[in-house]
Design an enzyme around this catalytic site. Sequence first.
Site, mmCIF file in Angstrom:
data_model
loop_
_atom_site.group_PDB
_atom_site.id
_atom_site.type_symbol
_atom_site.label_atom_id
_atom_site.label_comp_id
_atom_site.label_asym_id
_atom_site.label_seq_id
_atom_site.Cartn_x
_atom_site.Cartn_y
_atom_site.Cartn_z
ATOM 1 N N ARG A 1 0.919 -0.989 -0.158
ATOM 2 C CA ARG A 1 0.047 -0.163 -0.078
ATOM 3 C C ARG A 1 0.411 1.478 0.193
ATOM 4 O O ARG A 1 0.509 2.123 -0.776
ATOM 5 C CB ARG A 1 -0.858 -0.460 1.445
ATOM 6 N N ILE B 1 -7.317 7.086 -1.703
ATOM 7 C CA ILE B 1 -7.056 6.296 -2.006
ATOM 8 C C ILE B 1 -8.255 5.814 -0.549
ATOM 9 O O ILE B 1 -8.474 6.627 0.317
ATOM 10 C CB ILE B 1 -5.984 5.797 -1.737
ATOM 11 N N SER B 2 -8.930 4.854 -0.900
ATOM 12 C CA SER B 2 -10.254 4.216 0.533
ATOM 13 C C SER B 2 -9.449 3.950 1.100
ATOM 14 O O SER B 2 -7.957 3.451 0.980
ATOM 15 C CB SER B 2 -10.668 3.849 -0.196
ATOM 16 N N GLN B 3 -9.316 4.186 2.309
ATOM 17 C CA GLN B 3 -9.229 3.362 4.014
ATOM 18 C C GLN B 3 -8.999 1.627 3.364
ATOM 19 O O GLN B 3 -10.025 1.209 2.685
ATOM 20 C CB GLN B 3 -9.915 3.672 4.807
ATOM 21 N N PRO B 4 -8.235 1.215 3.951
ATOM 22 C CA PRO B 4 -8.021 -0.478 4.026
ATOM 23 C C PRO B 4 -8.942 -1.438 3.906
ATOM 24 O O PRO B 4 -8.953 -2.176 3.499
ATOM 25 C CB PRO B 4 -6.376 -0.838 4.543
#
Length: 225
Positions: free
Chosen positions: A48, A74-77
């Site tokens: 990431r 970028i979306s959260q994991p």
Amino acid sequence: MNNLPAPESTADPVWVASARGRMMETLRSKPYHIADPRVLAAMERTPRHDFVPGEARALAYDDRPLPIGHGQTISQPFMVAFMTEQLAPRPGDRVLEIGTGSGYQAAVLSPLVAAVYSVEIVAPLADSARKRLARLGCENVHLRLGDGHEGWPEAAPFDAIVVTCAPEAVPPALEAQLKEGGRLLIPVGAPEAVQELYRFEKRGGRLEKVSVMPVRFVPMVEGER
Ligand code: SAH
């Protein structure tokens, strides 16, 4: 949750291993409980930190969305792992993603399916995602600069479609490009509001809808026509 000290260098493999380990712990535990071993393995092997530009890179493994430039994130994991699990990817699947962004969601899907087709409307984001995914050897990910409202007609039909920006209604081209029995995961709602994440399945030529949860994604913008 992930109160890691700032790393000396985000290229430091010791930092990467420990930060990634903490992220994996978060994904496996309450309240998330990401359980699909293939999805967890894909999250674990995708670097990431290579998808987060600039100073935010030190926070790459924290469970939060991060800026990637051009007003996008970028979306959260958790959201990436959850969307991937909800999509129920199978090894032979051809998957369409709308909203390449950093390319992270496409990279996570890459080892889980036969091919990923991803469309991004912001040219510099599409360019950097292309370089990044080539460097990481994601050979089954195909990128296109364009308006996701059109889908990717030449590569259709798809077993699954995942949309990582929010339109106000399901774009008809995406419905048309989904195979019978296929899954469509899409946040729908007004911009600047809480949207609803839906999981549709195509049965008898029609979309059957399941409400998954409230979410917040960046709006799906209208392209030049
Ligand atoms: N999946 C991404 C997160 C992307 S954020 C990742 O893993 O990093 C949503 C992305 O959708 C942004 O990059 C935005 O530019 C893009 N987007 C917005 N409207 C779009 C449209 N009409 N067509 C294609 N991409 C769009």
